[in-house]
Structures are given as structure tokens and as C-alpha cells.
Write an enzyme that holds these catalytic residues in place. Structure first.
Site, PDB file in Angstrom:
ATOM      1  N   LYS A  36     -28.714  37.919  35.652  1.00 50.04           N
ATOM      2  CA  LYS A  36     -28.879  38.161  34.213  1.00 50.04           C
ATOM      3  C   LYS A  36     -28.365  36.958  33.409  1.00 50.04           C
ATOM      4  O   LYS A  36     -29.016  36.480  32.482  1.00 50.04           O
ATOM      5  CB  LYS A  36     -28.079  39.411  33.844  1.00 50.04           C
ATOM      6  N   CYS A 255     -29.677  56.821  23.880  1.00 47.49           N
ATOM      7  CA  CYS A 255     -28.510  57.179  23.064  1.00 47.49           C
ATOM      8  C   CYS A 255     -28.386  58.674  22.780  1.00 47.49           C
ATOM      9  O   CYS A 255     -27.373  59.291  23.116  1.00 47.49           O
ATOM     10  CB  CYS A 255     -28.560  56.440  21.735  1.00 47.49           C
TER      11      CYS A 255
HETATM   12  C1  UDX Z   1     -31.143  56.010  18.028  1.00 46.41           C
HETATM   13  C2  UDX Z   1     -30.540  55.872  16.616  1.00 46.41           C
HETATM   14  O1  UDX Z   1     -31.596  55.835  15.661  1.00 46.41           O
HETATM   15  C3  UDX Z   1     -29.679  54.625  16.519  1.00 46.41           C
HETATM   16  O2  UDX Z   1     -29.046  54.565  15.243  1.00 46.41           O
HETATM   17  C4  UDX Z   1     -28.588  54.704  17.600  1.00 46.41           C
HETATM   18  O3  UDX Z   1     -27.781  53.563  17.557  1.00 46.41           O
HETATM   19  C5  UDX Z   1     -29.256  54.849  18.964  1.00 46.41           C
HETATM   20  O4  UDX Z   1     -30.108  55.995  18.996  1.00 46.41           O
HETATM   21  P1  UDX Z   1     -33.254  54.972  19.301  1.00 46.41           P
HETATM   22  O5  UDX Z   1     -32.900  55.804  20.495  1.00 46.41           O
HETATM   23  O6  UDX Z   1     -33.596  53.542  19.526  1.00 46.41           O
HETATM   24  O7  UDX Z   1     -32.047  54.929  18.228  1.00 46.41           O
HETATM   25  O8  UDX Z   1     -34.532  55.631  18.638  1.00 46.41           O
HETATM   26  P2  UDX Z   1     -34.949  56.483  17.360  1.00 46.41           P
HETATM   27  O9  UDX Z   1     -36.019  55.743  16.683  1.00 46.41           O
HETATM   28  O10 UDX Z   1     -33.786  56.900  16.560  1.00 46.41           O
HETATM   29  O11 UDX Z   1     -35.642  57.755  18.071  1.00 46.41           O
HETATM   30  C6  UDX Z   1     -34.937  58.588  18.977  1.00 46.41           C
HETATM   31  C7  UDX Z   1     -35.791  59.725  19.480  1.00 46.41           C
HETATM   32  O12 UDX Z   1     -36.017  60.685  18.440  1.00 46.41           O
HETATM   33  C8  UDX Z   1     -37.182  59.321  19.967  1.00 46.41           C
HETATM   34  O13 UDX Z   1     -37.483  60.032  21.152  1.00 46.41           O
HETATM   35  C9  UDX Z   1     -38.104  59.743  18.830  1.00 46.41           C
HETATM   36  O14 UDX Z   1     -39.409  60.039  19.283  1.00 46.41           O
HETATM   37  C10 UDX Z   1     -37.396  60.987  18.327  1.00 46.41           C
HETATM   38  N1  UDX Z   1     -37.695  61.307  16.915  1.00 46.41           N
HETATM   39  C11 UDX Z   1     -37.264  60.475  15.924  1.00 46.41           C
HETATM   40  C12 UDX Z   1     -38.376  62.476  16.596  1.00 46.41           C
HETATM   41  O15 UDX Z   1     -38.780  63.249  17.480  1.00 46.41           O
HETATM   42  N2  UDX Z   1     -38.617  62.765  15.270  1.00 46.41           N
HETATM   43  C13 UDX Z   1     -38.197  61.960  14.257  1.00 46.41           C
HETATM   44  O16 UDX Z   1     -38.441  62.299  13.100  1.00 46.41           O
HETATM   45  C14 UDX Z   1     -37.507  60.779  14.586  1.00 46.41           C
END
Ligand code: UDX
Length: 433
Positions: A36, A255
Site C-alpha cells: 500500500k 459506517c
Molecule cells: C455515511 C455518512 O453519510 C457519513 O457522514 C459518515 O462519515 C459515514 O457514513 P456513506 O456510508 O459514505 O456515509 O454513505 P451515505 O451516502 O450516507 O449512505 C449510506 C447508506 O444509506 C447507503 O446505503 C444509502 O443508499 C442509504 N440511504 C441514504 C438511504 O437509503 N436513503 C437516504 O435517504 C440516504
């Protein structure tokens, strides 16, 4: 400008490194995996994240990658950006955090150890005690959680809604805050425990919104309302807001699932049963499985039926499959005896359970299929309700797990259509024996 050391060349570490370099700081990233470090040192990215490769290229003279922990000597800030995966009990595994503390070399002056990794509340106090025990009481400590989402990490770093800094000492908090001087955003100063809780609570609040709107969607289905309209109507209320109100087949990713378990476990370790969070997690598990009911309502038994999964990453614009709802869905379909095909523009179908057939194109996936399920709202799928695709399917049924398509237009194009939380047209339902 400051000298910033970063422990961990994973997604958070590298995104943080290139953004600090872009702000003008000198950055050294230390990792323990030689391949890496070599790849990054020669400018190759170990993952895809928008704009990160460009920032790395542009700031090459200000970023070094190393295996040698002694190379961080002289840095005023030592950021911890290591993984904190869940253990079997659901607690966060802090072993990599402790390895960083154990491996800190002789340090002079007053460097500050800054926690970016998501950790349980109370970790900072334990690390502080650990530093003191090692004779490192001249090393400061601060919590500075990240709120970066995949696909928008650089924007989230450079234009954040807020920056959170929790410290035991106000001079340390000032120093960490000064790293972000060029960024125009509200700064929340707090004690270390509260900063740790802010990260966990922010994620929990976002997940709660998703499970909430998914339950509203399920009640919409039972009562004939349309969740897309409902979300629009409630989202315009400024007290509620419109974001994170998209109903679908559940949240996944690196996350939310891990952090919700960690917070639930943190609460129960302290003797508190976090009922709302327990429900949020359970609703999400059930939501991933509801597609099966939609399919059987149209097709009857799924034994021997061919189902195409369109999009398998946990969200669009990433190949990340961690905790993706597609994995649960594929397993359930196989258990029901269905033949499962899967297409995704970037994610690896081999990460789905054994028995899923990989398709190179959407057309390959749906040819002869009894149903197509939109699992991830890739932009490429916006035109899936085409004439060609309808003719190619054995049974033109689309289950739209992300409410990507327009129901009326899809039905007019000759498909039976099922969204999430959207009224079902009576003519859509055809149960075969
Ligand atoms: C998330 C948080 O947004 C971020 O602040 C944190 O640091 C890490 O976790 P991420 O996992 O990259 O980020 O994706 P995000 O865009 O938040 O979506 C997470 C999940 O929720 C996805 O599976 C998405 O499809 C789902 N989601 C999101 C929904 O089902 N409905 C929504 O309205 C928004």
C-alpha cells in the site's frame, strides 16, 4: 503551515492526507502494509474516491508515505485514522488504535495525538491514561471526528457543515482548530467524550431518518399513499429538512451498520437499552428482505424463476460492497430457489453469495428474466424501462428498490412496476400458479 502525521493509509487516512496537503500542510502518512505504501508513494490510489487522485498528484511534494514510524517524529499533529471494525460482541475493535499508541516513538516538544477514527465514548480518556502511563504526558490529545461520505469525501472535508474538536486542554483544541483556518465552517468545541458522541449520534440520527422513512413507505404501501410525495411534503418543513428521506431497500456501507451496532453496544455496556436504535437496526434488516414479498406477489413461488439484480454496491458511484443490501437479497433469493443474475458497472459480483451469475450488461442480466430488481440507483439504470429490455424479459416486471423510475412512465412502457412505498396499480399484480 503545520507538519501532520497520519496513522493509517486507508480511505479516511488518505482522504484526510490529501485534503490537509491541499490546505498547505506537510503530511506524512504511515501504514504497516508495504504494498500500500509503495503504491501510494508512486502515485497509485488503492481505492477510487472522486478528486483524491488529483489532489494527491497536485500536492505530491507535500505528502510522503512511509512504513517507518520514526518518520512521523517532528510532526506537530499525529492523526489516528485506523479501522475500528466491530468485534463479535458488537463493540468497536480498538486494537489498531492501541497499536498506534504502543508504537509511538520518542517524541519531543508537544505533539498532539488526534483521533479521527470512530471510537466509543470514553476512548479518549483511556488513550490519555495510556499515553501518561508510557511517559508521554507531554503529548496532547484531541478528538476530531470525520463526517466524510464516500463519493463526496473531498467536498465534505473542504466544505463541511461543521468541524468538531474535543480536547482536554483548550490550547490543544486551538491548535487542532488552526489546521482548518482556511475552511469556512462552524467550529464546535467540546470535551472529548462529547466529540466522540457527536460522531456516533450524527450517524445514528441519519440512520434513524432512513429507517423512519422506510417504515412510512411500508405504511404507504398498506394504505395507498406515495412515500415520494410524502417525503417531499414533510421535507419542506424546515424543522424536518428534505435530505436522507429517500425510502429504499435499506442502508449499508462501511459506517452505518458498524457504528449503529457500536453505539447500541456502548449504551448496553453502560446498562442502557437504546430502544430507538435497536428498532432502526431491525427495520433496516427487514427492509432488505421486503423485496422477496413483492416478487412473490407477482410471481408466486420463486423456485426456478430468474431474477436480475441491477446494481449491487451499497450506493451508487462506488464499488463498495460492505454490508450492501444486495448480499442479503441474493442470499434470500437463492434460498427461495430462484436463479439469480447480477449486474453492476463497477462492483464485483464475486462478492455476492455463491450461485449468483455475473452479467456483463443490463441486457444480459434481464434477458429471459422473470423480474428485474433495481438494488442500487446507478444513473445508468434510469433508462432501463426500454422497449428492447421489455422484449428481452420473459416477464416484464421491475421492482424498483430505490424509487429511481417514474411509475407511470414505466407502466406505460409495458412493465409491471413496484416501487418502495408507492401505490401498486391493480393491473400490475399477476400471481401465477
Ligand atoms: C455515511 C455518512 O453519510 C457519513 O457522514 C459518515 O462519515 C459515514 O457514513 P456513506 O456510508 O459514505 O456515509 O454513505 P451515505 O451516502 O450516507 O449512505 C449510506 C447508506 O444509506 C447507503 O446505503 C444509502 O443508499 C442509504 N440511504 C441514504 C438511504 O437509503 N436513503 C437516504 O435517504 C440516504
Amino acid at each position: 503551515m503545520a507538519r501532520v502525521g497520519i496513522f493509517g493509509a486507508g480511505w479516511v487516512g488518505v482522504c484526510t492526507a490529501v485534503c490537509f496537503a491541499e490546505l498547505g500542510h506537510e503530511v506524512v502518512v504511515r501504514d504497516v502494509v508495504p504494498e500500500k505504501v509503495d503504491a501510494l508513494a508512486s502515485g497509485q490510489m488503492p481505492f477510487h474516491e472522486a478528486d483524491v487522485a488529483e489532489l494527491l498528484e497536485r500536492n505530491r511534494e507535500r505528502i510522503a508515505f512511509t512504513l517507518d514510524v520514526n518518520d512521523i517524529v517532528g510532526c506537530e499533529f499525529l492523526f489516528v485514522c485506523v479501522d475500528t471494525p466491530p468485534t463479535y460482541s458488537g463493540d468497536a475493535d480498538l486494537s489498531r488504535v492501541w497499536t498506534v499508541v504502543d508504537e509511538l516513538p520518542e517524541l519531543s516538544g508537544h505533539p498532539i495525538l488526534v483521533m479521527k477514527s470512530t471510537v466509543p465514548v470514553g476512548t479518549g480518556e483511556k488513550v490519555r491514561a495510556g499515553l501518561d502511563q508510557r511517559g508521554l504526558d507531554h503529548v496532547g490529545y484531541a478528538s476530531n471526528p470525520e463526517f466524510l461520505a464516500e463519493g463526496t469525501a473531498v467536498r465534505d472535508f473542504m466544505q463541511p457543515d461543521r468541524i468538531v474538536v474535543g480536547a482536554f486542554d483548550s490550547d490543544d483544541a486551538d491548535a487542532v482548530a488552526s489546521l482548518y483556518d482556511k475552511i469556512d465552517a462552524p467550529m464546535v468545541r467540546s470535551d472529548v467524550n462529547s466529540a466522540e458522541m457527536i460522531k456516533l449520534a450524527a450517524n445514528a440520527a441519519l440512520m434513524t431518518r432512513i429507517s423512519f422513512i422506510n417504515e412510512i413507505a411500508n405504511v404507504c404501501e398498506a394504505t395507498g399513499a406515495d412515500v415520494v410525495k410524502v417525503a417531499e411534503g414533510i421535507g419542506l418543513d424546515k424543522r424536518i429538512g428534505s435530505r436522507f428521506l429517500s425510502a429504499g431497500i435499506g442502508f449499508g456501507g462501511s459506517c452505518f451498520p458498524k457504528d449503529s451496532l457500536a453505539l447500541k453496544q456502548l449504551a448496553s455496556n453502560s446498562g442502557y437499552h437504546f430502544q430507538v436504535l435497536a428498532a432502526v437496526i431491525e427495520v433496516n434488516e427487514l427492509q432488505k428482505r421486503r423485496v422477496i414479498g413483492k416478487l412473490t406477489r407477482h410471481l408466486g413461488s420463486l423456485q426456478g424463476k430468474t431474477v436480475a439484480l441491477l446494481g449491487i454496491s451499497y450506493k451508487p458511484n462506488t464499488d463498495d460492497m460492505r454490508e450492501a443490501p444486495s448480499i442479503v437479497l441474493a442470499s434470500r433469493l437463492i434460498a427461495e430457489g430462484a436463479h439469480v443474475r447480477a449486474w453492476d458497472p463497477v462492483a464485483d459480483v464475486a462478492k455476492l453469495p455463491r450461485g449468483v451469475e455475473a452479467s456483463a450488461t443490463v441486457l444480459d442480466a434481464i434477458s429471459g428474466a422473470d423480474a428485474a430488481v433495481i438494488v442500487t440507483e446507478w444513473a445508468e439504470l434510469a433508462g432501463v424501462a426500454s422497449d428492447e429490455n421489455r422484449k428481452a424479459m420473459r416477464n416484464p416486471l421491475i421492482v424498483d428498490g430505490r424509487n429511481l423510475l417514474d411509475p407511470d412512465a414505466t407502466r406505460s412502457a409495458g412493465f409491471a412496476y413496484e416501487g418502495i412505498g408507492r401505490p401498486t396499480a391493480p393491473a400490475d399484480v399477476r400471481v401465477e400458479a
